[in-house]
Enzyme design. Structure first.
Site, PDB file in Angstrom:
ATOM      1  N   LYS A  52       0.850  -1.232  -0.176  1.00 31.31           N
ATOM      2  CA  LYS A  52      -0.003   0.076  -0.032  1.00 31.31           C
ATOM      3  C   LYS A  52       0.879   1.200   0.063  1.00 31.31           C
ATOM      4  O   LYS A  52       0.474   2.143  -0.591  1.00 31.31           O
ATOM      5  CB  LYS A  52      -0.893   0.033   1.427  1.00 31.31           C
ATOM      6  CG  LYS A  52      -1.906  -0.839   1.360  1.00 31.31           C
ATOM      7  CD  LYS A  52      -2.778  -0.806   2.658  1.00 31.31           C
ATOM      8  CE  LYS A  52      -2.128  -0.782   3.839  1.00 31.31           C
ATOM      9  NZ  LYS A  52      -1.427  -2.117   4.502  1.00 31.31           N
ATOM     10  N   ARG A  88      -8.836   1.002   9.579  1.00 30.28           N
ATOM     11  CA  ARG A  88      -8.363  -0.365   9.966  1.00 30.28           C
ATOM     12  C   ARG A  88      -9.458  -1.188  10.751  1.00 30.28           C
ATOM     13  O   ARG A  88      -9.291  -2.404  11.001  1.00 30.28           O
ATOM     14  CB  ARG A  88      -7.194  -0.160  10.852  1.00 30.28           C
ATOM     15  CG  ARG A  88      -5.735  -0.147  10.014  1.00 30.28           C
ATOM     16  CD  ARG A  88      -4.977  -0.995  10.228  1.00 30.28           C
ATOM     17  NE  ARG A  88      -3.552  -1.053  10.197  1.00 30.28           N
ATOM     18  CZ  ARG A  88      -2.657  -0.582   9.765  1.00 30.28           C
ATOM     19  NH1 ARG A  88      -2.839   0.480   9.001  1.00 30.28           N
ATOM     20  NH2 ARG A  88      -1.356  -1.050   9.773  1.00 30.28           N
ATOM     21  N   ARG A 117      11.718  -6.737   5.090  1.00 30.85           N
ATOM     22  CA  ARG A 117      11.942  -5.444   4.748  1.00 30.85           C
ATOM     23  C   ARG A 117      12.844  -4.747   5.835  1.00 30.85           C
ATOM     24  O   ARG A 117      13.250  -5.093   6.748  1.00 30.85           O
ATOM     25  CB  ARG A 117      10.490  -4.844   5.286  1.00 30.85           C
ATOM     26  CG  ARG A 117      10.428  -3.173   5.167  1.00 30.85           C
ATOM     27  CD  ARG A 117       9.120  -2.724   4.711  1.00 30.85           C
ATOM     28  NE  ARG A 117       8.561  -3.036   6.066  1.00 30.85           N
ATOM     29  CZ  ARG A 117       7.021  -2.580   6.077  1.00 30.85           C
ATOM     30  NH1 ARG A 117       6.563  -1.987   4.850  1.00 30.85           N
ATOM     31  NH2 ARG A 117       6.355  -2.825   7.192  1.00 30.85           N
ATOM     32  N   ARG A 127      12.246  -2.510  11.322  1.00 31.80           N
ATOM     33  CA  ARG A 127      11.197  -1.797  12.166  1.00 31.80           C
ATOM     34  C   ARG A 127      11.117  -2.856  13.138  1.00 31.80           C
ATOM     35  O   ARG A 127      10.962  -4.219  12.969  1.00 31.80           O
ATOM     36  CB  ARG A 127       9.979  -1.689  11.109  1.00 31.80           C
ATOM     37  CG  ARG A 127       9.565  -0.276  10.488  1.00 31.80           C
ATOM     38  CD  ARG A 127       8.634  -0.206   9.816  1.00 31.80           C
ATOM     39  NE  ARG A 127       7.407  -0.561  10.151  1.00 31.80           N
ATOM     40  CZ  ARG A 127       6.039  -0.353   9.367  1.00 31.80           C
ATOM     41  NH1 ARG A 127       6.261   0.059   8.228  1.00 31.80           N
ATOM     42  NH2 ARG A 127       5.155  -0.894  10.012  1.00 31.80           N
ATOM     43  N   ARG A 183       0.252  -8.712  13.715  1.00 29.46           N
ATOM     44  CA  ARG A 183      -0.385  -7.476  12.970  1.00 29.46           C
ATOM     45  C   ARG A 183      -1.315  -8.255  11.859  1.00 29.46           C
ATOM     46  O   ARG A 183      -2.553  -7.762  11.370  1.00 29.46           O
ATOM     47  CB  ARG A 183       0.568  -6.903  12.117  1.00 29.46           C
ATOM     48  CG  ARG A 183       1.345  -5.784  12.977  1.00 29.46           C
ATOM     49  CD  ARG A 183       2.593  -5.492  12.357  1.00 29.46           C
ATOM     50  NE  ARG A 183       2.543  -4.570  11.260  1.00 29.46           N
ATOM     51  CZ  ARG A 183       3.553  -4.239  10.368  1.00 29.46           C
ATOM     52  NH1 ARG A 183       4.710  -5.071  10.587  1.00 29.46           N
ATOM     53  NH2 ARG A 183       3.395  -3.513   9.425  1.00 29.46           N
TER      54      ARG A 183
END
Ligand code: AMP
Length: 210
Positions: free
Chosen positions: A16, A87, A121, A154, A165
Protein backbone atom coordinates in the site's frame (compact mmCIF):
# COMPACT_ATOMS: atom_id res chain seq x y z
CA UNK A 1 -3.54 19.69 -7.84
CA UNK A 2 -6.27 17.21 -8.80
CA UNK A 3 -8.91 16.55 -6.19
CA UNK A 4 -9.19 12.79 -6.62
CA UNK A 5 -9.84 10.99 -3.31
CA UNK A 6 -8.45 7.47 -3.32
CA UNK A 7 -8.53 4.86 -0.58
CA UNK A 8 -5.92 2.08 -0.60
CA UNK A 9 -6.85 -1.07 1.34
CA UNK A 10 -4.90 -4.25 1.96
CA UNK A 11 -3.11 -6.27 4.62
CA UNK A 12 0.23 -5.18 6.10
CA UNK A 13 2.92 -5.89 3.49
CA UNK A 14 0.55 -5.68 0.50
CA UNK A 15 2.49 -2.73 -0.93
CA UNK A 16 0.00 0.00 0.00
CA UNK A 17 2.77 2.44 0.95
CA UNK A 18 4.85 1.84 -2.18
CA UNK A 19 1.88 2.05 -4.53
CA UNK A 20 0.34 5.03 -2.74
CA UNK A 21 3.52 7.10 -3.06
CA UNK A 22 3.71 6.31 -6.76
CA UNK A 23 0.05 7.25 -7.26
CA UNK A 24 0.50 10.46 -5.26
CA UNK A 25 3.43 11.47 -7.44
CA UNK A 26 1.83 10.51 -10.76
CA UNK A 27 -1.53 12.16 -10.06
CA UNK A 28 -0.31 15.07 -7.93
CA UNK A 29 -2.10 13.98 -4.77
CA UNK A 30 -1.30 14.15 -1.09
CA UNK A 31 -0.16 10.81 0.36
CA UNK A 32 -1.83 10.39 3.75
CA UNK A 33 -0.46 7.43 5.66
CA UNK A 34 -1.42 6.78 9.26
CA UNK A 35 1.51 4.38 9.80
CA UNK A 36 4.09 7.09 8.98
CA UNK A 37 2.11 9.78 10.82
CA UNK A 38 2.05 7.61 13.94
CA UNK A 39 5.72 6.61 13.63
CA UNK A 40 6.67 10.29 13.71
CA UNK A 41 4.48 10.74 16.81
CA UNK A 42 5.37 7.47 18.57
CA UNK A 43 6.07 9.07 21.94
CA UNK A 44 3.28 11.66 21.86
CA UNK A 45 1.31 11.59 25.12
CA UNK A 46 -2.41 11.09 24.53
CA UNK A 47 -5.35 10.31 26.81
CA UNK A 48 -4.77 6.67 25.75
CA UNK A 49 -1.00 6.52 26.36
CA UNK A 50 1.61 6.76 23.60
CA UNK A 51 1.23 5.26 20.09
CA UNK A 52 4.45 3.28 20.73
CA UNK A 53 2.77 1.05 23.33
CA UNK A 54 0.35 -0.23 20.69
CA UNK A 55 2.59 -0.16 17.62
CA UNK A 56 5.47 -2.19 19.05
CA UNK A 57 2.99 -4.90 20.05
CA UNK A 58 1.33 -4.94 16.60
CA UNK A 59 -1.97 -3.66 18.02
CA UNK A 60 -4.12 -0.80 16.70
CA UNK A 61 -3.65 2.68 18.14
CA UNK A 62 -7.01 3.83 19.65
CA UNK A 63 -9.49 5.37 17.20
CA UNK A 64 -9.66 8.93 18.67
CA UNK A 65 -5.89 9.39 18.18
CA UNK A 66 -5.91 8.12 14.59
CA UNK A 67 -9.19 9.78 13.59
CA UNK A 68 -7.86 13.18 14.59
CA UNK A 69 -4.69 12.73 12.51
CA UNK A 70 -6.70 11.66 9.45
CA UNK A 71 -9.32 14.38 9.76
CA UNK A 72 -6.81 17.21 9.87
CA UNK A 73 -4.72 15.71 7.02
CA UNK A 74 -7.83 15.36 4.82
CA UNK A 75 -8.94 18.90 5.61
CA UNK A 76 -5.61 20.23 4.36
CA UNK A 77 -5.49 18.16 1.15
CA UNK A 78 -7.13 19.00 -2.20
CA UNK A 79 -6.87 15.40 -3.30
CA UNK A 80 -5.33 12.42 -1.58
CA UNK A 81 -4.45 8.77 -1.50
CA UNK A 82 -5.15 7.41 1.95
CA UNK A 83 -3.18 4.39 3.12
CA UNK A 84 -3.32 2.45 6.43
CA UNK A 85 -6.75 3.75 7.39
CA UNK A 86 -9.52 2.73 8.07
CA UNK A 87 -8.42 -0.36 9.96
CA UNK A 88 -11.75 -1.16 11.64
CA UNK A 89 -15.44 -0.57 10.96
CA UNK A 90 -15.76 2.41 13.31
CA UNK A 91 -12.91 4.18 11.46
CA UNK A 92 -14.63 3.41 8.13
CA UNK A 93 -17.86 4.96 9.37
CA UNK A 94 -15.95 8.01 10.61
CA UNK A 95 -14.22 8.36 7.23
CA UNK A 96 -17.57 8.18 5.43
CA UNK A 97 -18.80 11.07 7.55
CA UNK A 98 -15.88 13.37 6.73
CA UNK A 99 -15.26 12.64 3.05
CA UNK A 100 -16.68 11.28 -0.24
CA UNK A 101 -14.25 8.81 -1.82
CA UNK A 102 -13.86 8.44 -5.59
CA UNK A 103 -11.99 5.14 -5.83
CA UNK A 104 -11.25 2.28 -3.42
CA UNK A 105 -8.40 -0.07 -4.35
CA UNK A 106 -7.95 -3.34 -2.47
CA UNK A 107 -4.53 -4.96 -2.93
CA UNK A 108 -4.93 -8.69 -2.49
CA UNK A 109 -1.76 -10.63 -1.54
CA UNK A 110 -1.22 -14.24 -0.37
CA UNK A 111 -0.35 -14.80 3.28
CA UNK A 112 3.11 -16.46 2.75
CA UNK A 113 4.10 -13.62 0.44
CA UNK A 114 3.09 -11.04 3.09
CA UNK A 115 5.23 -12.71 5.76
CA UNK A 116 8.20 -12.90 3.37
CA UNK A 117 7.86 -9.23 2.43
CA UNK A 118 7.43 -7.91 5.97
CA UNK A 119 10.12 -9.90 7.77
CA UNK A 120 12.67 -9.15 4.98
CA UNK A 121 11.89 -5.44 4.85
CA UNK A 122 14.60 -2.96 5.87
CA UNK A 123 14.09 0.77 6.21
CA UNK A 124 16.58 3.64 6.09
CA UNK A 125 16.82 5.19 9.53
CA UNK A 126 17.47 8.64 8.03
CA UNK A 127 15.30 9.03 4.91
CA UNK A 128 12.71 6.25 5.31
CA UNK A 129 13.49 4.54 1.96
CA UNK A 130 12.36 0.88 1.89
CA UNK A 131 14.52 -2.12 0.90
CA UNK A 132 14.14 -5.89 1.05
CA UNK A 133 16.97 -8.29 1.91
CA UNK A 134 15.96 -10.61 -0.95
CA UNK A 135 13.85 -8.66 -3.49
CA UNK A 136 15.33 -5.15 -3.32
CA UNK A 137 18.70 -5.21 -1.55
CA UNK A 138 20.86 -2.07 -1.39
CA UNK A 139 24.15 -1.96 -3.31
CA UNK A 140 26.14 -2.02 -0.03
CA UNK A 141 24.62 -4.26 2.62
CA UNK A 142 22.94 -2.33 5.43
CA UNK A 143 23.50 1.09 3.82
CA UNK A 144 20.91 3.26 2.07
CA UNK A 145 21.66 3.78 -1.66
CA UNK A 146 20.03 7.21 -1.57
CA UNK A 147 21.48 8.90 1.51
CA UNK A 148 24.07 6.52 3.06
CA UNK A 149 21.94 6.10 6.21
CA UNK A 150 21.83 2.85 8.18
CA UNK A 151 19.17 0.29 7.22
CA UNK A 152 17.23 -1.13 10.13
CA UNK A 153 14.36 -3.54 10.67
CA UNK A 154 11.19 -1.88 11.96
CA UNK A 155 10.46 -3.15 15.49
CA UNK A 156 7.06 -4.34 14.31
CA UNK A 157 8.53 -6.30 11.35
CA UNK A 158 9.89 -9.06 13.63
CA UNK A 159 8.29 -12.43 12.89
CA UNK A 160 6.31 -12.49 16.15
CA UNK A 161 4.85 -9.00 15.68
CA UNK A 162 4.15 -9.59 11.97
CA UNK A 163 2.02 -12.61 12.90
CA UNK A 164 0.12 -10.48 15.42
CA UNK A 165 -0.41 -7.68 12.85
CA UNK A 166 -1.83 -10.21 10.40
CA UNK A 167 -4.09 -11.64 13.12
CA UNK A 168 -5.36 -8.11 13.87
CA UNK A 169 -5.92 -7.60 10.13
CA UNK A 170 -8.01 -10.81 9.88
CA UNK A 171 -10.04 -10.02 12.94
CA UNK A 172 -10.52 -6.25 12.70
CA UNK A 173 -9.66 -4.93 9.24
CA UNK A 174 -11.20 -7.64 7.03
CA UNK A 175 -14.70 -6.44 8.02
CA UNK A 176 -13.74 -3.06 6.49
CA UNK A 177 -13.17 -4.80 3.16
CA UNK A 178 -16.54 -6.52 3.45
CA UNK A 179 -18.06 -3.12 4.32
CA UNK A 180 -16.79 -1.52 1.08
CA UNK A 181 -16.80 -4.54 -1.26
CA UNK A 182 -20.29 -4.07 -2.69
CA UNK A 183 -19.63 -0.38 -3.40
CA UNK A 184 -19.41 0.46 -7.13
CA UNK A 185 -16.12 2.34 -6.56
CA UNK A 186 -14.45 -0.75 -4.98
CA UNK A 187 -11.78 -2.46 -7.15
CA UNK A 188 -9.64 -5.47 -6.26
CA UNK A 189 -6.14 -5.71 -7.73
CA UNK A 190 -3.77 -8.68 -7.51
CA UNK A 191 -0.83 -7.42 -5.44
CA UNK A 192 1.26 -10.62 -5.62
CA UNK A 193 3.34 -9.46 -8.62
CA UNK A 194 6.13 -6.86 -8.98
CA UNK A 195 5.63 -3.23 -7.88
CA UNK A 196 5.88 -2.08 -11.53
CA UNK A 197 3.24 -4.54 -12.67
CA UNK A 198 0.85 -3.69 -9.83
CA UNK A 199 1.31 0.03 -10.53
CA UNK A 200 0.50 -0.51 -14.21
CA UNK A 201 -2.81 -2.14 -13.24
CA UNK A 202 -3.59 0.74 -10.89
CA UNK A 203 -2.88 3.35 -13.57
CA UNK A 204 -5.10 1.47 -16.05
CA UNK A 205 -7.84 1.44 -13.44
CA UNK A 206 -7.51 5.11 -12.48
CA UNK A 207 -7.40 6.21 -16.11
CA UNK A 208 -10.57 4.24 -16.80
CA UNK A 209 -12.53 5.80 -13.92
CA UNK A 210 -11.39 9.42 -14.26
P1 AMP B 1 1.53 0.46 9.02
O1 AMP B 1 2.80 1.16 8.72
O2 AMP B 1 0.37 0.96 8.21
O3 AMP B 1 1.66 -1.05 8.94
O4 AMP B 1 1.15 0.80 10.55
C1 AMP B 1 2.03 0.48 11.61
C2 AMP B 1 1.28 0.48 12.92
O5 AMP B 1 0.70 1.78 13.16
C3 AMP B 1 0.10 -0.49 13.01
O6 AMP B 1 0.50 -1.81 13.32
C4 AMP B 1 -0.74 0.16 14.12
O7 AMP B 1 -0.16 -0.07 15.38
C5 AMP B 1 -0.56 1.65 13.81
N1 AMP B 1 -1.62 2.12 12.88
C6 AMP B 1 -1.47 2.54 11.59
N2 AMP B 1 -2.65 2.91 11.05
C7 AMP B 1 -3.59 2.71 12.02
C8 AMP B 1 -4.99 2.89 12.09
N3 AMP B 1 -5.70 3.30 11.03
N4 AMP B 1 -5.62 2.59 13.26
C9 AMP B 1 -4.93 2.17 14.33
N5 AMP B 1 -3.61 1.96 14.34
C10 AMP B 1 -2.93 2.23 13.20
Amino acid sequence: MSDLQILMLGPPGAGKGTQSSRIAEAYDLEHITTGDALRSRKDMQTAHGTPREYMDAGELVPDPVVNEIVESAIEEADGFVLDGYPRNKAQAEFLDEITALDVIIYLDVDREELIRRLTGRRVCEDCGENYHVEFAPPVDQGICDDCGGELIQRTDDSEKTVKERLRVFDETTKPVITYYRSDSIFHQIDGNTTPDNVFKHIVDLLDSVR
